[in-house]
Enzyme design. Structure first.
Site, PDB file in Angstrom:
ATOM      1  N   TYR A   1       0.826  -1.217   0.000  1.00  0.00           N
ATOM      2  CA  TYR A   1       0.000   0.000   0.000  1.00  0.00           C
ATOM      3  C   TYR A   1       0.858   1.263   0.000  1.00  0.00           C
ATOM      4  O   TYR A   1       1.986   1.246   0.489  1.00  0.00           O
ATOM      5  CB  TYR A   1      -0.943  -0.020   1.202  1.00  0.00           C
ATOM      6  CG  TYR A   1      -1.730  -1.313   1.275  1.00  0.00           C
ATOM      7  CD1 TYR A   1      -2.644  -1.645   0.269  1.00  0.00           C
ATOM      8  CD2 TYR A   1      -1.522  -2.228   2.306  1.00  0.00           C
ATOM      9  CE1 TYR A   1      -3.336  -2.850   0.300  1.00  0.00           C
ATOM     10  CE2 TYR A   1      -2.210  -3.436   2.344  1.00  0.00           C
ATOM     11  CZ  TYR A   1      -3.113  -3.741   1.343  1.00  0.00           C
ATOM     12  OH  TYR A   1      -3.785  -4.923   1.366  1.00  0.00           O
TER      13      TYR A   1
ATOM     14  N   THR B   1      -7.778   0.308  17.491  1.00  0.00           N
ATOM     15  CA  THR B   1      -8.506   0.530  18.747  1.00  0.00           C
ATOM     16  C   THR B   1      -9.189   1.894  18.778  1.00  0.00           C
ATOM     17  O   THR B   1      -9.642   2.345  19.818  1.00  0.00           O
ATOM     18  CB  THR B   1      -7.563   0.395  19.968  1.00  0.00           C
ATOM     19  OG1 THR B   1      -6.486   1.325  19.828  1.00  0.00           O
ATOM     20  CG2 THR B   1      -7.000  -1.007  20.067  1.00  0.00           C
TER      21      THR B   1
END
Ligand SMILES: *[C@@H]1O[C@H](CO)[C@@H](O)[C@H](O)[C@H]1NC(C)=O
Ligand SMILES: *[C@@H]1O[C@H](CO)[C@@H](O)[C@H](O)[C@H]1NC(C)=O
Ligand SMILES: *[C@@H]1O[C@H](CO)[C@@H](O)[C@H](O)[C@H]1NC(C)=O
Length: 328
Positions: free
Chosen positions: A165, A239
């Site tokens: 990426y 998270t």
């Protein structure tokens, strides 16, 4: 009573959410928090993240969410895990430390490339950001728990797969996109040399308020790592919203230390700008999520010669050894 209040807030927030989606995508992206505001408008706390924005629904319905409670008795020794390799090209790096209102965040300058490979990874991952989570008291602050116990804080080194990426935002929504190396923080007499650079009084007081930034030079990333080749790894998520399940987690099997004074300085950071009320950044952690059927692997060979005894397994862990040293 409290329940009804929450439902009312939720309904209000859904309405707000719909209108926010129409008016501004940007405002919406930042519309979440770790804890209730003391004053001001409602902002969704972790249990609401997945409900207020359809792009974040994995925060509620995901089955591979992070953080988790690591039960050492559930760990599996994986002999195929290779050692973690940190490639800094023997260079020191510079970066900018920010108060984002939610975390202390250090972003490396673009010309400094630090890659990690090995461990559970098939690809090399590039360091993008270092984030600090910490508690308002020493008994809490880390995102991950070890046998149900929190640490005073957790440093997370966020890397993206630069082989597949082109940047972290693309990687964060793609398979095998992110690698986060996580190191627990404990309060002690001594301090980790890398964290010392960030948390000494002269430096940390430069980022007291939201959006404050401070440039740091000549940092050695390798100094942040505790001296251990041992780690624990599992597949999980970011998270923070959008909670994408694209993260391989590596939790180092030893903590790093900061001083009581440094922890105190962290708690004096504000989530707000100087014109607004002081709201401590501390307790910026997401609660643990269900493990479901995931596997927690480790490169610690804790199998005893002869037979495999579950009760004896955990005793070889560094954390056990350290706890007994400290209490004894
Ligand atoms: C990290 O990987 C990139 C791309 O493969 C490479 O150009 C760079 O030299 C690597 N960084 C280091 C410090 O080795
Ligand atoms: C990240 O990479 C993607 C794909 O190459 C590109 O479309 C996007 O604009 C990039 N984003 C940033 C913030 O650079
Ligand atoms: C793990 O430890 C056991 C007992 O000491 C040993 O027999 C075995 O070869 C070790 N396995 C690996 C992969 O190191």
């Amino acid at each position: 009573m409290e329940m009804l209040w929450e439902i009312a807030l939720l309904q209000a927030s859904v309405l707000l959410c719909v209108s926010a989606q129409h008016s501004s995508h940007k405002i919406h992206e930042g519309w979440w928090a770790y804890k209730e505001m003391v004053q001001g408008s409602f902002v969704p706390v972790p249990s609401f993240w997945g409900l207020v924005n359809s792009a974040w629904n994995l925060c509620s319905v995901g089955k591979r969410q992070s953080p988790i409670n690591i039960e050492t008795s559930h760990m599996i020794f994986d002999p195929f895990l290779t050692p973690l390799r940190i490639n800094t090209g023997s260079r020191k790096v510079s970066g900018t430390m920010y108060n984002t209102g939610r975390h202390v965040s250090l972003r490396l300058d673009k010309e400094h490339l630090v890659n990690v490979s090995g461990g559970p990874m098939a690809y090399s991952h590039r360091l993008e950001e270092i984030r600090l989570h910490f508690g308002s008291e020493d008994s809490q602050g880390s995102e991950h728990l070890l046998n149900g116990q929190a640490f005073s804080g957790e440093v997370q080194l966020i890397h993206y797969n630069h082989e597949l990426y082109s940047n972290v935002s693309e990687a964060s929504r793609s398979p095998h996109g992110l690698l986060v190396v996580s190191i627990f923080i404990k309060v002690s007499e001594m301090a980790n040399p890398f964290l010392n650079r960030l948390l000494n009084r002269d430096t940390i007081t430069r980022i007291t308020y939201k959006n404050d930034a401070y440039l740091l030079q000549s940092l050695n990333i390798e100094e942040l790592y505790p001296e251990t080749p041992s780690f624990i790894t599992y597949e999980g998520s970011m998270t923070v919203p959008a909670c994408y399940e694209t993260v391989s987690w590596i939790i180092m099997n030893k903590p790093v230390y900061i001083t009581r004074m440094q922890m105190h300085s962290l708690r004096l950071l504000s989530q707000n700008q100087p014109s607004q009320i002081f709201l401590s950044m501390s307790d910026n952690f997401r609660p643990v999520q269900l493990l479901n059927n995931r596997c927690i692997r480790t490169n610690i060979n804790f199998s005893l010669p002869g037979k495999d005894c579950p009760n004896n397994r955990a005793q070889k862990l560094q954390y056990r050894a350290q706890h007994s040293v400290q209490s004894g």
